[in-house]
Design a protein around this motif. Structure first.
Motif, PDB file in Angstrom:
ATOM      1  N   CYS A   1      -2.933  -2.874  -8.589  1.00 26.69           N
ATOM      2  CA  CYS A   1      -4.223  -3.204  -8.483  1.00 26.69           C
ATOM      3  C   CYS A   1      -5.226  -1.955  -8.470  1.00 26.69           C
ATOM      4  CB  CYS A   1      -4.554  -4.110  -7.187  1.00 26.69           C
ATOM      5  SG  CYS A   1      -3.767  -5.631  -7.035  1.00 26.69           S
ATOM      6  N   ALA A   2      -5.122  -1.126  -7.492  1.00 30.81           N
ATOM      7  CA  ALA A   2      -6.047  -0.020  -7.500  1.00 30.81           C
ATOM      8  C   ALA A   2      -5.044   1.182  -7.281  1.00 30.81           C
ATOM      9  CB  ALA A   2      -7.146  -0.101  -6.235  1.00 30.81           C
ATOM     10  N   ARG A   3      -5.945   2.399  -7.803  1.00 27.78           N
ATOM     11  CA  ARG A   3      -5.396   3.841  -7.569  1.00 27.78           C
ATOM     12  C   ARG A   3      -6.365   4.771  -7.282  1.00 27.78           C
ATOM     13  NH1 ARG A   3      -0.263   6.739 -10.609  1.00 27.78           N
ATOM     14  NH2 ARG A   3      -0.033   8.414  -8.702  1.00 27.78           N
ATOM     15  N   LEU A   4      -6.215   5.547  -6.598  1.00 29.33           N
ATOM     16  CA  LEU A   4      -7.399   6.223  -6.274  1.00 29.33           C
ATOM     17  C   LEU A   4      -6.928   7.706  -5.834  1.00 29.33           C
ATOM     18  CD1 LEU A   4     -10.690   7.000  -5.869  1.00 29.33           C
ATOM     19  CD2 LEU A   4     -10.078   6.032  -3.300  1.00 29.33           C
ATOM     20  N   ILE A   5      -7.213   8.917  -6.020  1.00 33.06           N
ATOM     21  CA  ILE A   5      -7.118  10.264  -5.333  1.00 33.06           C
ATOM     22  C   ILE A   5      -8.356  10.649  -4.741  1.00 33.06           C
ATOM     23  CG2 ILE A   5      -6.666  12.696  -6.142  1.00 33.06           C
ATOM     24  CD1 ILE A   5      -4.335  10.606  -7.096  1.00 33.06           C
TER      25      ILE A   5
ATOM     26  N   SER B   1      -8.992  12.573  -0.570  1.00 31.61           N
ATOM     27  CA  SER B   1      -8.664  13.078   0.666  1.00 31.61           C
ATOM     28  C   SER B   1      -9.514  13.122   1.788  1.00 31.61           C
ATOM     29  CB  SER B   1      -8.320  14.741   0.257  1.00 31.61           C
ATOM     30  OG  SER B   1      -9.499  15.210  -0.345  1.00 31.61           O
ATOM     31  N   ASN B   2     -10.331  12.235   1.673  1.00 34.40           N
ATOM     32  CA  ASN B   2     -11.567  12.076   2.806  1.00 34.40           C
ATOM     33  C   ASN B   2     -10.788  11.622   4.071  1.00 34.40           C
ATOM     34  OD1 ASN B   2     -14.309  11.800   3.671  1.00 34.40           O
ATOM     35  ND2 ASN B   2     -13.985   9.620   3.716  1.00 34.40           N
ATOM     36  N   LEU B   3      -9.819  10.911   4.262  1.00 29.17           N
ATOM     37  CA  LEU B   3      -8.823  10.467   5.398  1.00 29.17           C
ATOM     38  C   LEU B   3      -7.664  10.747   5.158  1.00 29.17           C
ATOM     39  CD1 LEU B   3     -10.825   7.037   5.893  1.00 29.17           C
ATOM     40  CD2 LEU B   3     -11.198   9.283   7.073  1.00 29.17           C
ATOM     41  N   THR B   4      -6.799  11.251   6.220  1.00 32.25           N
ATOM     42  CA  THR B   4      -5.365  11.856   6.221  1.00 32.25           C
ATOM     43  C   THR B   4      -4.481  11.114   7.145  1.00 32.25           C
ATOM     44  OG1 THR B   4      -5.828  13.773   7.534  1.00 32.25           O
ATOM     45  CG2 THR B   4      -6.241  14.091   5.208  1.00 32.25           C
ATOM     46  N   ALA B   5      -5.147  10.450   8.097  1.00 31.66           N
ATOM     47  CA  ALA B   5      -4.166   9.770   9.095  1.00 31.66           C
ATOM     48  C   ALA B   5      -5.069   8.847   9.715  1.00 31.66           C
ATOM     49  CB  ALA B   5      -3.320  10.903   9.802  1.00 31.66           C
ATOM     50  N   GLY B   6      -4.294   7.986  10.370  1.00 34.14           N
ATOM     51  CA  GLY B   6      -5.024   6.982  11.319  1.00 34.14           C
ATOM     52  C   GLY B   6      -4.347   5.735  11.627  1.00 34.14           C
ATOM     53  N   VAL B   7      -4.861   4.849  12.208  1.00 36.37           N
ATOM     54  CA  VAL B   7      -4.278   3.541  12.124  1.00 36.37           C
ATOM     55  C   VAL B   7      -4.060   2.463  11.249  1.00 36.37           C
ATOM     56  CG1 VAL B   7      -4.767   3.572  14.868  1.00 36.37           C
ATOM     57  CG2 VAL B   7      -6.206   2.562  13.457  1.00 36.37           C
ATOM     58  N   ILE B   8      -3.241   1.507  11.312  1.00 38.99           N
ATOM     59  CA  ILE B   8      -3.376   0.488  10.355  1.00 38.99           C
ATOM     60  C   ILE B   8      -3.718  -0.730  11.085  1.00 38.99           C
ATOM     61  CG2 ILE B   8      -1.509  -1.352   9.088  1.00 38.99           C
ATOM     62  CD1 ILE B   8       0.324   1.296   8.853  1.00 38.99           C
ATOM     63  N   GLY B   9      -4.687  -1.517  10.586  1.00 41.34           N
ATOM     64  CA  GLY B   9      -5.441  -2.747  11.219  1.00 41.34           C
ATOM     65  C   GLY B   9      -5.558  -3.907  10.179  1.00 41.34           C
TER      66      GLY B   9
ATOM     67  N   ILE C   1       0.892  -1.282  -0.058  1.00 45.20           N
ATOM     68  CA  ILE C   1       0.200   0.150   0.010  1.00 45.20           C
ATOM     69  C   ILE C   1       0.872   1.324  -0.076  1.00 45.20           C
ATOM     70  CG2 ILE C   1      -1.993   1.373   1.166  1.00 45.20           C
ATOM     71  CD1 ILE C   1      -2.415  -1.533   2.654  1.00 45.20           C
ATOM     72  N   GLU C   2       0.556   2.214  -0.972  1.00 46.41           N
ATOM     73  CA  GLU C   2       1.458   3.309  -1.093  1.00 46.41           C
ATOM     74  C   GLU C   2       0.346   4.476  -0.608  1.00 46.41           C
ATOM     75  OE1 GLU C   2       4.883   2.167  -3.919  1.00 46.41           O
ATOM     76  OE2 GLU C   2       3.550   3.688  -4.581  1.00 46.41           O
ATOM     77  N   ALA C   3       0.508   5.143   0.226  1.00 43.86           N
ATOM     78  CA  ALA C   3      -0.299   6.406   0.709  1.00 43.86           C
ATOM     79  C   ALA C   3       0.339   7.674   0.654  1.00 43.86           C
ATOM     80  CB  ALA C   3      -1.036   6.113   1.877  1.00 43.86           C
ATOM     81  N   LEU C   4       0.567   8.440  -0.321  1.00 43.14           N
ATOM     82  CA  LEU C   4       1.151   9.565  -0.208  1.00 43.14           C
ATOM     83  C   LEU C   4      -0.119  10.990  -0.352  1.00 43.14           C
ATOM     84  CD1 LEU C   4       3.715  11.128  -0.006  1.00 43.14           C
ATOM     85  CD2 LEU C   4       4.347  10.838  -2.401  1.00 43.14           C
ATOM     86  N   GLY C   5      -0.243  11.559   0.607  1.00 41.95           N
ATOM     87  CA  GLY C   5      -1.143  12.747   0.383  1.00 41.95           C
ATOM     88  C   GLY C   5      -2.415  11.981   0.011  1.00 41.95           C
ATOM     89  N   PRO C   6      -3.111  12.496  -1.038  1.00 36.08           N
ATOM     90  CA  PRO C   6      -4.490  12.223  -1.532  1.00 36.08           C
ATOM     91  C   PRO C   6      -4.228  10.775  -2.370  1.00 36.08           C
ATOM     92  CG  PRO C   6      -4.075  14.006  -2.775  1.00 36.08           C
ATOM     93  CD  PRO C   6      -2.954  13.901  -1.706  1.00 36.08           C
ATOM     94  N   ASP C   7      -3.140  10.550  -2.955  1.00 34.69           N
ATOM     95  CA  ASP C   7      -2.526   9.547  -3.973  1.00 34.69           C
ATOM     96  C   ASP C   7      -2.521   8.208  -3.234  1.00 34.69           C
ATOM     97  OD1 ASP C   7      -1.958   7.983  -5.984  1.00 34.69           O
ATOM     98  OD2 ASP C   7      -0.225   9.132  -6.528  1.00 34.69           O
ATOM     99  N   LEU C   8      -3.516   7.209  -3.355  1.00 36.86           N
ATOM    100  CA  LEU C   8      -3.575   6.017  -2.618  1.00 36.86           C
ATOM    101  C   LEU C   8      -3.455   4.874  -3.654  1.00 36.86           C
ATOM    102  CD1 LEU C   8      -6.752   6.576  -0.637  1.00 36.86           C
ATOM    103  CD2 LEU C   8      -4.341   7.101  -0.078  1.00 36.86           C
TER     104      LEU C   8
END
Length: 207
Positions: free
Chosen positions: A156-160, A162-170, A140-147
């Motif tokens: 597999c998937a790419r999405l721009i 900005s709904n969520l910016t930080a949090g835990v990994i689960g 998983i690569e998460a850099l700003g809004p680029d997921l």
């Protein structure tokens, strides 16, 4: 892309204990043996998540997983909870682990919020890269809004977004209600070699 040296990675799992983790949600079983975390589904329980005690914003994450071929799961990121929202249910982005015939492993889902964000039903290369009955690597690569998500090195998937910016990994053990294609009590999902890069992310991203 240069290969990141080992010193660049931070190990999220020490291979022996769950000291850096806590359980959020249902009463499923999480065990550690031989450097592997295994989550086993229990009946009549909501989904459970083994989550990091630390929040992360931008990162590159890699984790190996082994599915028993039945239990639905996923890797949450930028996830959180609020006692005032759905009784504290965990919400956030999720890289899907889907061993069912649908085969959407690597898709992007938003748990307890908007649902599916990127389905991969038309990404045959990603779907074909899933190794049934063997270890797989989710990136998983998460850099700003680029997921972005990758399964065994395949995009597999790419999405721009900005709904969520930080949090835990689960790490998810899905609920297994009767008659639903999510698995059954006693089904399991295992993880190992869980590691993260949080510095100089742009340098180590896949082009």
């Amino acid at each position: 892309m240069p290969t990141p040296p080992q010193k660049v990675w931070q190990e999220l799992f020490d291979g022996k204990t769950l000291d850096n983790w806590r359980v959020h949600g249902g009463n499923h079983e999480f065990t550690v043996a031989n450097g592997i975390i295994t989550g086993t589904a229990a009946k009549q329980q909501p989904s459970a998540f083994l989550v990091t005690k630390q929040n992360y914003d931008d990162f590159i994450l890699e984790a190996e997983f082994l599915s028993d071929g039945s239990l639905n799961s996923g890797i949450m990121f930028r996830a959180g909870s609020d006692p005032a929202y759905r009784e504290g249910r965990l919400f956030g982005y999720q890289a899907e682990i889907d061993p069912s015939p649908r085969g959407w492993t690597g898709g992007l889902f938003e748990e307890a919020l908007r649902g599916w964000l990127v389905r991969i039903d038309s990404n045959e290369a990603c779907r074909a890269s899933f190794r049934r009955g063997n270890w797989n690597t989710m990136r998983i690569e998460a850099l700003g809004p680029d997921l972005r998500t990758f399964l065994n090195g395949v995009p597999c998937a790419r999405l721009i977004d900005s709904n969520l910016t930080a949090g835990v990994i689960g790490l998810q053990v899905h609920s297994v209600p009767p008659g639903k294609p999510m698995g059954k009590p006693g089904d399991y999902i295992s993880w190992r070699n869980i590691r993260i890069i949080t510095d100089d992310i742009e340098r180590w991203r896949i082009p």
